[in-house]
Design a protein around this motif. Sequence first.
Motif, PDB file in Angstrom:
ATOM      1  N   PRO A 138       0.825  -1.210   0.000  1.00 43.17           N
ATOM      2  CA  PRO A 138       0.000   0.000   0.000  1.00 43.17           C
ATOM      3  C   PRO A 138       0.861   1.262   0.000  1.00 43.17           C
ATOM      4  CG  PRO A 138      -0.763  -1.566   1.663  1.00 43.17           C
ATOM      5  CD  PRO A 138       0.550  -2.081   1.141  1.00 43.17           C
ATOM      6  N   ALA A 139       0.497   2.220  -0.842  1.00 45.43           N
ATOM      7  CA  ALA A 139       1.266   3.456  -0.992  1.00 45.43           C
ATOM      8  C   ALA A 139       1.419   4.200   0.334  1.00 45.43           C
ATOM      9  CB  ALA A 139       0.612   4.352  -2.030  1.00 45.43           C
ATOM     10  N   ARG A 140       0.409   4.138   1.207  1.00 52.21           N
ATOM     11  CA  ARG A 140       0.488   4.872   2.478  1.00 52.21           C
ATOM     12  C   ARG A 140       1.622   4.349   3.367  1.00 52.21           C
ATOM     13  NH1 ARG A 140      -3.938   1.729   2.751  1.00 52.21           N
ATOM     14  NH2 ARG A 140      -4.087   0.241   4.452  1.00 52.21           N
ATOM     15  N   LEU A 141       2.025   3.099   3.153  1.00 52.64           N
ATOM     16  CA  LEU A 141       3.158   2.566   3.915  1.00 52.64           C
ATOM     17  C   LEU A 141       4.475   3.217   3.528  1.00 52.64           C
ATOM     18  CD1 LEU A 141       2.551  -1.296   3.935  1.00 52.64           C
ATOM     19  CD2 LEU A 141       2.131   0.328   5.784  1.00 52.64           C
ATOM     20  N   LEU A 142       4.517   3.768   2.303  1.00 50.68           N
ATOM     21  CA  LEU A 142       5.772   4.257   1.745  1.00 50.68           C
ATOM     22  C   LEU A 142       5.894   5.776   1.758  1.00 50.68           C
ATOM     23  CD1 LEU A 142       5.567   1.830  -1.258  1.00 50.68           C
ATOM     24  CD2 LEU A 142       6.904   1.510   0.833  1.00 50.68           C
ATOM     25  N   ALA A 143       4.967   6.461   2.394  1.00 54.04           N
ATOM     26  CA  ALA A 143       4.946   7.925   2.376  1.00 54.04           C
ATOM     27  C   ALA A 143       6.227   8.540   2.939  1.00 54.04           C
ATOM     28  CB  ALA A 143       3.735   8.447   3.147  1.00 54.04           C
ATOM     29  N   ASP A 144       6.902   7.860   3.836  1.00 48.14           N
ATOM     30  CA  ASP A 144       8.128   8.391   4.438  1.00 48.14           C
ATOM     31  C   ASP A 144       9.364   7.600   4.020  1.00 48.14           C
ATOM     32  OD1 ASP A 144       6.950  10.559   5.808  1.00 48.14           O
ATOM     33  OD2 ASP A 144       6.228   9.189   7.362  1.00 48.14           O
ATOM     34  N   VAL A 145       9.348   7.121   2.778  1.00 48.50           N
ATOM     35  CA  VAL A 145      10.526   6.485   2.174  1.00 48.50           C
ATOM     36  C   VAL A 145      10.949   7.414   1.050  1.00 48.50           C
ATOM     37  CG1 VAL A 145      11.436   4.464   0.980  1.00 48.50           C
ATOM     38  CG2 VAL A 145       9.658   4.187   2.732  1.00 48.50           C
ATOM     39  N   ARG A 150      22.130  16.463  -3.765  1.00 47.94           N
ATOM     40  CA  ARG A 150      22.497  17.849  -4.029  1.00 47.94           C
ATOM     41  C   ARG A 150      24.001  17.918  -4.220  1.00 47.94           C
ATOM     42  NH1 ARG A 150      21.731  16.590   0.850  1.00 47.94           N
ATOM     43  NH2 ARG A 150      22.918  17.355   2.596  1.00 47.94           N
ATOM     44  N   GLU A 151      24.480  19.051  -4.658  1.00 48.69           N
ATOM     45  CA  GLU A 151      25.915  19.229  -4.841  1.00 48.69           C
ATOM     46  C   GLU A 151      26.494  20.006  -3.678  1.00 48.69           C
ATOM     47  OE1 GLU A 151      28.704  21.805  -7.754  1.00 48.69           O
ATOM     48  OE2 GLU A 151      27.450  20.328  -8.774  1.00 48.69           O
ATOM     49  N   VAL A 152      27.577  19.484  -3.110  1.00 52.73           N
ATOM     50  CA  VAL A 152      28.320  20.176  -2.056  1.00 52.73           C
ATOM     51  C   VAL A 152      29.802  20.024  -2.394  1.00 52.73           C
ATOM     52  CG1 VAL A 152      28.889  20.247   0.416  1.00 52.73           C
ATOM     53  CG2 VAL A 152      26.548  19.692  -0.310  1.00 52.73           C
ATOM     54  N   ASP A 153      30.499  21.131  -2.534  1.00 55.66           N
ATOM     55  CA  ASP A 153      31.935  21.121  -2.850  1.00 55.66           C
ATOM     56  C   ASP A 153      32.250  20.265  -4.070  1.00 55.66           C
ATOM     57  OD1 ASP A 153      32.424  22.770  -0.635  1.00 55.66           O
ATOM     58  OD2 ASP A 153      32.687  21.045   0.699  1.00 55.66           O
ATOM     59  N   GLY A 154      31.412  20.325  -5.094  1.00 55.37           N
ATOM     60  CA  GLY A 154      31.650  19.606  -6.335  1.00 55.37           C
ATOM     61  C   GLY A 154      31.305  18.122  -6.307  1.00 55.37           C
ATOM     62  N   ARG A 155      30.791  17.644  -5.182  1.00 54.50           N
ATOM     63  CA  ARG A 155      30.419  16.233  -5.044  1.00 54.50           C
ATOM     64  C   ARG A 155      28.902  16.096  -5.021  1.00 54.50           C
ATOM     65  NH1 ARG A 155      34.124  14.652   0.198  1.00 54.50           N
ATOM     66  NH2 ARG A 155      36.092  14.402  -0.924  1.00 54.50           N
ATOM     67  N   CYS A 156      28.422  14.916  -5.423  1.00 49.94           N
ATOM     68  CA  CYS A 156      27.013  14.594  -5.272  1.00 49.94           C
ATOM     69  C   CYS A 156      26.828  14.039  -3.865  1.00 49.94           C
ATOM     70  CB  CYS A 156      26.582  13.557  -6.311  1.00 49.94           C
ATOM     71  SG  CYS A 156      24.853  13.066  -6.118  1.00 49.94           S
ATOM     72  N   VAL A 157      26.098  14.755  -3.044  1.00 48.75           N
ATOM     73  CA  VAL A 157      25.825  14.346  -1.666  1.00 48.75           C
ATOM     74  C   VAL A 157      24.397  13.815  -1.631  1.00 48.75           C
ATOM     75  CG1 VAL A 157      25.579  15.187   0.704  1.00 48.75           C
ATOM     76  CG2 VAL A 157      27.431  16.050  -0.743  1.00 48.75           C
ATOM     77  N   PHE A 158      24.208  12.660  -0.989  1.00 53.29           N
ATOM     78  CA  PHE A 158      22.885  12.037  -0.992  1.00 53.29           C
ATOM     79  C   PHE A 158      22.466  11.638   0.420  1.00 53.29           C
ATOM     80  CE2 PHE A 158      25.984   8.675  -1.609  1.00 53.29           C
ATOM     81  CZ  PHE A 158      25.571   7.711  -0.701  1.00 53.29           C
ATOM     82  N   GLU A 159      21.156  11.487   0.559  1.00 50.37           N
ATOM     83  CA  GLU A 159      20.571  10.993   1.802  1.00 50.37           C
ATOM     84  C   GLU A 159      19.323  10.194   1.440  1.00 50.37           C
ATOM     85  OE1 GLU A 159      19.369  12.601   6.199  1.00 50.37           O
ATOM     86  OE2 GLU A 159      19.321  14.021   4.554  1.00 50.37           O
ATOM     87  N   VAL A 160      19.180   9.024   2.047  1.00 49.39           N
ATOM     88  CA  VAL A 160      18.020   8.157   1.836  1.00 49.39           C
ATOM     89  C   VAL A 160      17.532   7.730   3.208  1.00 49.39           C
ATOM     90  CG1 VAL A 160      17.183   6.005   0.815  1.00 49.39           C
ATOM     91  CG2 VAL A 160      19.031   7.276  -0.304  1.00 49.39           C
ATOM     92  N   GLU A 161      16.210   7.767   3.417  1.00 49.65           N
ATOM     93  CA  GLU A 161      15.683   7.307   4.698  1.00 49.65           C
ATOM     94  C   GLU A 161      14.362   6.588   4.493  1.00 49.65           C
ATOM     95  OE1 GLU A 161      14.593  10.327   7.533  1.00 49.65           O
ATOM     96  OE2 GLU A 161      13.890  11.653   5.959  1.00 49.65           O
ATOM     97  N   ALA A 162      14.106   5.661   5.395  1.00 46.93           N
ATOM     98  CA  ALA A 162      12.854   4.918   5.368  1.00 46.93           C
ATOM     99  C   ALA A 162      12.282   4.878   6.776  1.00 46.93           C
ATOM    100  CB  ALA A 162      13.073   3.502   4.851  1.00 46.93           C
ATOM    101  N   VAL A 163      11.067   5.384   6.894  1.00 44.54           N
ATOM    102  CA  VAL A 163      10.296   5.317   8.128  1.00 44.54           C
ATOM    103  C   VAL A 163       8.962   4.690   7.744  1.00 44.54           C
ATOM    104  CG1 VAL A 163       9.254   6.627  10.008  1.00 44.54           C
ATOM    105  CG2 VAL A 163      11.419   7.411   9.015  1.00 44.54           C
ATOM    106  N   LEU A 164       8.580   3.628   8.437  1.00 45.57           N
ATOM    107  CA  LEU A 164       7.341   2.923   8.104  1.00 45.57           C
ATOM    108  C   LEU A 164       6.342   3.012   9.253  1.00 45.57           C
ATOM    109  CD1 LEU A 164       8.846  -0.329   6.523  1.00 45.57           C
ATOM    110  CD2 LEU A 164       8.018   1.717   5.343  1.00 45.57           C
TER     111      LEU A 164
END
Length: 184
Positions: A138-145, A150-164
């Motif tokens: 169900p899509a509602r389970l994935l609302a906080d995934v 973004r770029e910081v100092d010429g690097r691709c900086v990433f963040e991924v999080e999952a809250v169910l």
Amino acid sequence: MAPTLFQTLLGAAFFRMPDALRTLHGVHGQARHAGAMTIERSRGLLARLCARLAGVPGATTDAALTLDCTTGPRGEIWLRELDTTPRRAQARWRLWHRNGQLRLRRGALQLRCVLHHHGGTLYWNVVGARVLGALPLPARLLADVRGNEREVDGRCVFEVEAVLPLVGPVFRARGWLQPESDKG
């Protein structure tokens, strides 16, 4: 030259993204990116089970990371290798698009994501998932995934999080990547 997967999905917004993001998502053929990643995982039993089903490596801090991207007419293959102790954690993702959504498959899990770019940040929002290709979550389970880049100092900086729901935080991963030739 045919547009890349991310050029197709983002259209003109792709060309407004910072250089580091366009480099990562503008690969034609093959490219290797290198960087580091930190993963935080919850200790609850259900959260650990969900993380394991999603193929999330164990908790680690500043582990060496490589991402090999291979593109072709049917999408992209990402091979991620994370140098964790005591062993390396590898993951193979297949990416393609359908109905304006990015599709990612790793093993038995398939995610559907909507991408959007705003203010120099690329946002990934999970809007659907299937297990074993047939069992929809169900899509509602994935609302906080979700994730962002973004770029910081010429690097691709990433963040991924999952809250169910009913599980709480499952994991949070953050790190950076840049073309391997630029590392150092």
